[in-house]
Write a protein that holds these residues in place. Structure first.
Motif, short mmCIF file in Angstrom:
data_model
loop_
_atom_site.label_atom_id
_atom_site.label_comp_id
_atom_site.label_asym_id
_atom_site.label_seq_id
_atom_site.Cartn_x
_atom_site.Cartn_y
_atom_site.Cartn_z
N GLU A 188 40.85 54.91 46.36
CA GLU A 188 40.42 55.81 45.30
C GLU A 188 39.81 57.06 45.93
N PRO A 189 40.36 58.23 45.66
CA PRO A 189 39.82 59.45 46.27
C PRO A 189 38.43 59.80 45.75
N LYS A 190 37.56 60.21 46.65
CA LYS A 190 36.22 60.65 46.28
C LYS A 190 36.14 62.15 46.51
N THR A 191 35.79 62.90 45.49
CA THR A 191 35.80 64.35 45.56
C THR A 191 34.44 64.90 46.00
N TYR A 192 34.47 65.78 47.01
CA TYR A 192 33.30 66.51 47.47
C TYR A 192 33.51 67.98 47.15
N ALA A 193 32.47 68.78 47.31
CA ALA A 193 32.60 70.21 47.06
C ALA A 193 31.78 70.97 48.10
N LEU A 194 32.44 71.82 48.85
CA LEU A 194 31.78 72.67 49.84
C LEU A 194 31.76 74.10 49.31
N ARG A 195 30.56 74.66 49.17
CA ARG A 195 30.41 76.05 48.76
C ARG A 195 29.91 76.87 49.95
N ALA A 196 30.54 78.01 50.20
CA ALA A 196 30.13 78.87 51.31
C ALA A 196 30.22 80.32 50.87
N TYR A 206 19.99 86.26 47.28
CA TYR A 206 20.84 86.51 46.13
C TYR A 206 22.27 86.30 46.61
N THR A 207 22.89 85.18 46.26
CA THR A 207 24.10 84.74 46.94
C THR A 207 25.35 84.79 46.07
N LEU A 208 26.47 84.96 46.75
CA LEU A 208 27.79 84.80 46.16
C LEU A 208 28.54 83.79 47.01
N THR A 209 28.96 82.68 46.40
CA THR A 209 29.61 81.61 47.16
C THR A 209 30.95 81.24 46.54
N TYR A 210 31.80 80.65 47.39
CA TYR A 210 33.14 80.21 46.98
C TYR A 210 33.20 78.70 47.15
N SER A 211 33.67 78.00 46.14
CA SER A 211 33.72 76.54 46.16
C SER A 211 35.09 76.05 46.62
N LEU A 212 35.06 75.09 47.56
CA LEU A 212 36.29 74.51 48.09
C LEU A 212 36.22 72.99 47.95
N PRO A 213 36.75 72.42 46.87
CA PRO A 213 36.74 70.95 46.70
C PRO A 213 37.69 70.28 47.70
N PHE A 214 37.33 69.10 48.14
CA PHE A 214 38.24 68.30 48.96
C PHE A 214 37.96 66.83 48.69
N ARG A 215 38.92 65.99 49.08
CA ARG A 215 38.82 64.57 48.75
C ARG A 215 38.95 63.72 50.01
N LEU A 216 38.19 62.64 50.01
CA LEU A 216 38.29 61.61 51.04
C LEU A 216 38.61 60.30 50.37
#
Length: 228
Positions: free
Chosen positions: A18-26, A209-219
């Motif tokens: 079962e894939p588990k979704t994470y989210a990396l914001r940078a 004061y930030t602007l970030t981009y989200s990159l979801p990935f799964r393990l």
């Protein structure tokens, strides 16, 4: 051995993935490059990131570099160096369906590596018949030894989802200096990432004061079937 026993044993060996979704914001702190354009005495850049590891918990970091020239009454000096902050954020906001906003409380441990350069200073005199001279080539001028300061931060902030990928955020930070070595014949008056330092007060404050981009990935996560 019956057919039922063989089938049951084969089910035990069967593992579902079962894939588990994470989210990396940078992203970046928008304040520092904007200030760098309008303030000739400041140059800075900060990269920020956080990794969602549980429903409301994020591992967070900020890495930056600053060069700030400060004019005080008695002296003019430049603080130059880099810093890293590492900690955890807890999202206190309960999102509605389809929303992904954060109102969070966090903690950081920060460390800087920096130098102080004394550019000029006022010469102490007992009379004021002539203007007090500023010395630019005295024995105390020049770059001091490399220093490493450490401090803790309490963070309160928010991140608002602009669309499925981009987030706009702001955070307020309260600092508490832990280690603050002093250069020879000079004070550690400004620490990159911490800001102003005084002998009487080990506390400070800042914001980003930030602007970030989200990159979801799964393990993929192994899971034994519930019917066993």
């Amino acid at each position: 051995m019956s057919w039922f026993t063989v089938a049951q044993e084969s089910n035990v060996l069967e593992i579902k993935k079962e894939p588990k979704t994470y989210a990396l914001r940078a992203g970046i702190d928008l304040y520092k490059p904007i200030r760098s354009q309008f303030d000739s005495n400041f140059q800075g850049l900060e990269v920020v990131a956080d990794l969602k590891i549980k429903e409301n918990i994020y591992i967070a970091t900020e890495i930056g570099n600053e060069k700030a020239t400060i004019q005080a009454e008695e002296l003019n000096f430049t603080a130059t160096g880099s810093y890293i902050k590492l900690g955890v954020d807890y999202n206190m906001y309960k999102n509605w369906a389809g929303m992904n906003n954060d109102v969070y409380l966090g903690i950081r441990y920060a460390r800087s590596i920096h130098t102080q350069t004394l550019n000029d200073y006022l010469v102490y005199i007992t009379h004021h018949y002539w203007d007090t001279p500023r010395t630019t080539s005295g024995f105390a001028n020049g770059e001091k030894e490399t220093l490493s300061s450490g401090w803790m931060e309490i963070v309160f902030g928010t991140k608002v989802q602009l669309n499925s990928k981009f987030f706009l955020g702001i955070s307020l930070r309260m600092h508490r200096m832990i280690t603050n070595p002093q250069p020879t014949n000079f004070g550690n008056l400004h620490v990159p990432g911490f800001n102003k330092v005084t002998d009487e007060n080990n506390f400070g404050a800042s914001f980003n004061y930030t602007l970030t981009y989200s990159l979801p990935f799964r393990l993929k996560k192994s899971k034994v079937p519930e019917d066993l």
